[in-house]
Design a protein around this motif. Structure first.
Motif, PDB file in Angstrom:
ATOM      1  N   SER A 150       0.867  -1.174   0.000  1.00 14.48           N
ATOM      2  CA  SER A 150       0.000   0.000   0.000  1.00 14.48           C
ATOM      3  C   SER A 150       0.905   1.225   0.000  1.00 14.48           C
ATOM      4  O   SER A 150       1.871   1.296   0.766  1.00 14.48           O
ATOM      5  N   VAL A 151       0.599   2.144  -0.890  1.00 14.58           N
ATOM      6  CA  VAL A 151       1.422   3.333  -1.091  1.00 14.58           C
ATOM      7  C   VAL A 151       0.670   4.547  -0.576  1.00 14.58           C
ATOM      8  O   VAL A 151      -0.531   4.702  -0.836  1.00 14.58           O
ATOM      9  N   GLY A 152       1.371   5.400   0.160  1.00 13.75           N
ATOM     10  CA  GLY A 152       0.756   6.616   0.677  1.00 13.75           C
ATOM     11  C   GLY A 152       1.504   7.858   0.246  1.00 13.75           C
ATOM     12  O   GLY A 152       2.734   7.834   0.097  1.00 13.75           O
ATOM     13  N   PHE A 153       0.762   8.913   0.042  1.00 16.17           N
ATOM     14  CA  PHE A 153       1.345  10.198  -0.327  1.00 16.17           C
ATOM     15  C   PHE A 153       0.731  11.254   0.571  1.00 16.17           C
ATOM     16  O   PHE A 153      -0.496  11.382   0.652  1.00 16.17           O
ATOM     17  N   ALA A 154       1.580  11.996   1.286  1.00 19.47           N
ATOM     18  CA  ALA A 154       1.126  13.078   2.167  1.00 19.47           C
ATOM     19  C   ALA A 154       1.658  14.393   1.622  1.00 19.47           C
ATOM     20  O   ALA A 154       2.859  14.511   1.338  1.00 19.47           O
ATOM     21  N   ASP A 155       0.783  15.371   1.493  1.00 20.58           N
ATOM     22  CA  ASP A 155       1.148  16.622   0.830  1.00 20.58           C
ATOM     23  C   ASP A 155       0.656  17.807   1.656  1.00 20.58           C
ATOM     24  O   ASP A 155      -0.525  17.881   2.025  1.00 20.58           O
TER      25      ASP A 155
END
Length: 354
Positions: free
Chosen positions: A198-203
């Motif tokens: 599972s890939v996460g991106f926080a911006d």
């Protein structure tokens, strides 16, 4: 196949032989000069005394191979200049030693060298930016030597030896963890580069506009707090940060539930801190290719795109991630379809614990 090359002369044994800085037949170069030259000598522990042709002669590689390795480390080429040290010659000899043994071919050796170069370049910048304030503190206090160069020399002498030992320890630990992830993340037998994650991106929201209102120190502090808090949360759930870009971080976890835990944690420590900007989170799951310390594939792109349509301090996921969450513990709610660059119309999913 290892490239054909000339036979080298004898090398000092790394455990019992002489210091490579004073290796037999190698002129260590002139005495160190003032100021900046002293810092170079204190760090490198040998002076530039050889050009590329001489490096090739001492190590048995071709000039082009020596230059290729040097470029892989991330340094510009030097034409005809005596820019290489006895330690550089020893490093090439060591690397080519396991190429000669048949353990890897030259192309793989260059690949590994590139990884070392990129990793060490970032670490060196990190170390210098962290310790430069300590140098200023030393010069402003009772530990003053009369110049920042003097304080830097003292700090190098005190910090570098134990830090080098820490590097080897940390590399061994991370190597063991990386090998373990191949199995833990479900690497396919036929392709050890492909894993299910599972890939996460926080911006951070409106980071560009905010950065224009901050001075240099405030901007540095903001980025440091963001990255360090994200790192702590990701590590707590057994995940790994793949890269950070100042205003965003890309991370992976073994399971969708761990990824949601990371996302909720980042919202708690960043989005709900009144001193920090708001944050958007996107998660996507599926097979990715891991190469050269990075990951590639549709889940990576999807996670990044989802942050662009997420609300402030909210998490949205793709359908694959929602399907992997235990239905007895999580509620799913489809959101209106919206255009997502590269994917067409996508129906993001909002999730929350029951």
């Amino acid at each position: 196949m290892a490239p054909e090359r000339r036979r080298r002369g004898g090398r000092p044994d790394p455990d019992t032989g002489p210091d490579p800085v004073h290796a037999p037949g190698l002129d260590p170069g002139p005495d160190p000069g003032p100021a900046g030259e002293q810092l170079d000598q204190a760090i490198l522990r040998s002076d530039p005394a050889f050009n590329a042709v001489e490096v090739a002669e001492h190590t048995g590689v071709t000039v082009e191979q020596a230059r290729r390795l040097w470029r892989a480390l991330g340094f510009p080429e030097f034409t005809g200049e005596k820019a290489y040290t006895a330690a550089d010659i020893e490093a090439v000899s060591t690397l080519m030693g396991f190429v000669d043994s048949g353990a890897v071919d030259f192309d793989v050796a260059v690949n590994l060298t590139r990884g070392v170069g990129q990793t060490m370049a970032r670490l060196a910048d990190w170390e210098v930016s962290t310790l430069v304030s300590r140098v200023e503190e030393m010069e402003a206090g009772d530990e003053a030597t009369g110049s920042r160069v003097g304080s830097a020399m003292r700090l190098i002498d005190e910090v570098n030896p134990p830090f080098e030992r820490l590097l080897v320890y940390a590399w061994r630990r991370h190597l063991a963890a990386a090998v373990g992830r191949i199995e833990a993340m479900g690497a396919k037998d036929e392709d050890l580069h492909t894993i299910e994650v599972s890939v996460g991106f926080a911006d951070l929201v409106a980071f560009t506009a905010l950065s224009n209102t901050l001075d240099r120190d405030e901007l540095g502090d903001l980025v440091e707090v963001f990255e360090s808090r994200c790192q702590d949360v990701v590590a707590r759930f057994g995940g790994r940060i793949i890269k950070s870009l100042g205003d965003s971080v890309l991370f992976v976890t073994n399971t969708a539930e761990e990824a949601v835990g990371v996302a909720e944690g980042i919202i708690n420590v960043i989005g709900r801190d009144p001193k920090m900007p708001d944050v958007r989170l996107g998660l996507a799951s599926g097979p990715v290719v891991q190469r050269l310390g990075d990951i590639f594939g549709p889940p990576v792109n999807m996670a990044a795109r989802l942050t662009q349509v997420a609300r402030r301090n909210r998490l949205i996921v793709d359908q694959s991630t929602a399907d992997r969450l235990p239905h007895e513990e999580w509620e799913h709610r489809r959101l209106p379809a919206r255009p997502v660059r590269g994917f067409g119309l996508v129906e993001p999913v909002a999730v929350r614990r029951r």
